[in-house]
Design an enzyme around this catalytic site. Structure first.
Site, PDB file in Angstrom:
ATOM      1  N   THR A  13      23.715  19.925  32.122  1.00 35.08           N
ATOM      2  CA  THR A  13      24.550  20.831  32.074  1.00 35.08           C
ATOM      3  C   THR A  13      25.478  20.923  33.466  1.00 35.08           C
ATOM      4  OG1 THR A  13      23.738  21.782  30.014  1.00 35.08           O
ATOM      5  CG2 THR A  13      24.996  23.212  31.577  1.00 35.08           C
ATOM      6  N   TYR A  27      29.902  21.700  24.946  1.00 33.33           N
ATOM      7  CA  TYR A  27      30.343  21.008  26.159  1.00 33.33           C
ATOM      8  C   TYR A  27      29.457  19.524  26.161  1.00 33.33           C
ATOM      9  CZ  TYR A  27      26.084  22.588  28.035  1.00 33.33           C
ATOM     10  OH  TYR A  27      24.734  22.860  28.362  1.00 33.33           O
ATOM     11  N   SER A  60      19.517  16.120  29.009  1.00 31.17           N
ATOM     12  CA  SER A  60      18.279  15.707  29.231  1.00 31.17           C
ATOM     13  C   SER A  60      17.468  15.790  28.171  1.00 31.17           C
ATOM     14  CB  SER A  60      17.518  16.498  30.268  1.00 31.17           C
ATOM     15  OG  SER A  60      17.204  17.782  29.887  1.00 31.17           O
ATOM     16  N   THR A  93      18.519  21.102  32.323  1.00 24.87           N
ATOM     17  CA  THR A  93      17.163  21.716  32.052  1.00 24.87           C
ATOM     18  C   THR A  93      16.427  21.798  31.009  1.00 24.87           C
ATOM     19  OG1 THR A  93      18.511  23.738  30.682  1.00 24.87           O
ATOM     20  CG2 THR A  93      18.792  23.687  33.311  1.00 24.87           C
ATOM     21  N   ASP A  94      16.651  21.245  29.800  1.00 28.05           N
ATOM     22  CA  ASP A  94      15.938  21.156  28.626  1.00 28.05           C
ATOM     23  C   ASP A  94      14.561  20.411  28.795  1.00 28.05           C
ATOM     24  OD1 ASP A  94      17.605  22.434  27.116  1.00 28.05           O
ATOM     25  OD2 ASP A  94      18.519  20.731  25.900  1.00 28.05           O
ATOM     26  N   LYS A 166      11.095  26.704  31.089  1.00 26.72           N
ATOM     27  CA  LYS A 166      12.159  27.220  30.634  1.00 26.72           C
ATOM     28  C   LYS A 166      11.853  28.353  29.485  1.00 26.72           C
ATOM     29  CE  LYS A 166      16.954  25.884  28.861  1.00 26.72           C
ATOM     30  NZ  LYS A 166      17.673  24.982  28.414  1.00 26.72           N
ATOM     31  N   GLU A 289     -13.987  28.505  21.655  1.00 27.50           N
ATOM     32  CA  GLU A 289     -15.223  28.343  20.538  1.00 27.50           C
ATOM     33  C   GLU A 289     -16.004  27.285  21.041  1.00 27.50           C
ATOM     34  OE1 GLU A 289     -14.805  29.790  17.474  1.00 27.50           O
ATOM     35  OE2 GLU A 289     -12.913  30.883  18.022  1.00 27.50           O
TER      36      GLU A 289
END
Ligand code: ASP
Length: 330
Positions: A13, A27, A60, A93-94, A166, A289
């Site tokens: 982005t 976009y 990304s 950013t993903d 994120k 556990e």
């Protein structure tokens, strides 16, 4: 003397272009080239001697292991060449936290590597990319950032690759480190560190990095997301498809429903490592556990499921012993 900072552009982005300046979604990511990104921030020239290189131009979410390893290779070449004092990676950013973590595992130098991006496209009103880029370059050029591993800089905050994630779908303050906080900040150009990140570099990072980039791909390691009534049906199928490790994003403290647990235990018996991570954002995944210990699952510590997956991929390819890779689950 001004520091030499090289920008590797991957897209995202920060390089997004929208038809309408009021639009922050819809976009095209990765549409603006690195030279244009640099030209949009004249203050970069005061912060450092900046050069740029377009390595990819992708959203990304679509990044593949081949592109991640291309980034690893280029960062390694630049660090080894001695031609730069620091590197900035502009990235969507993903999956930024994944590329940052992979680079951090394979980091071998004291020079800073800083990832940055944006939540609003370059053409948006109040675009966040230009200041993020400037802050990232300032951080990479800072003596203070040396020997602190791979960092993520957005929204004036500096985060470690190990803990950053994120957390918001659209907010500019989306990058947070819930289990430790930011390690520093960029305040009007001043780079300040409050704490030292825990360094997560493999002891033999350089040779593993070389081996991975020669290979050019990473093994199949799926993540299964835990939920009520999960019987783990897909786990044996993943093994048939050649999974070399499994991450289970369990509930709470890495809890796994009993029927899925049986299938994961069978995977470990077949020699496939399993990490129990969590879909919760806060807290460590601990041993919990007794049956998990008996089955041989590794407790994921502070690694989120996507980073745990990368750790297993690197461990398998790099031939790391369980004792070697499990050190990174602290
Ligand atoms: N989907 C975009 C990407 O990851 C989102 C962003 O960069 O903010 O490339």
């Amino acid at each position: 003397m001004r520091k030499k900072i090289h920008i590797l552009a991957m897209g995202g982005t920060i390089a997004g272009r929208a038809g309408d300046s009021a639009a922050t979604t819809g976009y095209q990511a990765g549409a603006v080239g690195v030279e244009e990104l640099i030209a949009a921030v004249p203050q970069l020239a005061e912060a450092a001697e900046v050069s740029g290189e377009q390595l990819a131009a992708i959203d990304s979410k679509d990044i593949t292991a081949a592109e991640q390893l291309l980034l690893v290779k280029r960062v390694r070449e630049l660090l080894l060449s001695g031609a730069v004092d620091g590197i900035v990676v502009t990235h969507g950013t993903d999956t930024m936290e994944e590329s940052a973590y992979l680079l951090d595992l394979l980091h071998f130098a004291d020079k800073p590597v800083v990832l940055t991006g944006a939540m609003r496209p370059a053409t948006a009103l109040s675009a966040d990319g230009p200041l993020n880029l400037l802050d990232a370059v300032r951080t990479a050029a800072s003596e203070e950032a040396r020997d602190r591993g791979v960092l993520v800089v957005l929204n004036n905050a500096i985060h470690s690759a190990h803990l950053v994630t994120k957390v918001s779908t659209t907010a500019v303050e989306t990058f947070q480190s819930p289990n430790g906080g930011a390690v520093g900040a960029v305040n009007d150009g001043e780079v300040v560190f409050f704490q030292s990140p825990q360094l997560h570099h493999l002891p033999n990072a350089l040779s593993v990095s070389e081996a991975l980039t020669v290979r050019g791909k990473l093994p199949y390691v799926p993540i299964f997301y835990g939920h009520s009534d999960d019987d783990g049906t897909l786990i044996p199928m993943a093994l048939e498809k050649g999974a070399k490790g499994i991450v289970y994003a369990g509930m709470g403290n890495g809890s796994i429903p009993a029927r899925a647990e049986e299938k994961l235990a069978a995977a470990v018996r077949a020699g496939i490592p399993v990490i129990r991570a969590s879909s919760s954002v806060y807290g460590m995944v601990t041993k919990a556990e007794a049956s998990y210990e008996q089955a041989g699952f590794a407790a994921g510590g502070l690694l989120n499921p996507r980073k745990a997956r990368l750790l297993l991929q690197v461990a398998v390819c790099g031939g790391l012993s369980p004792a070697e890779w499990q050190k990174f689950l602290a």
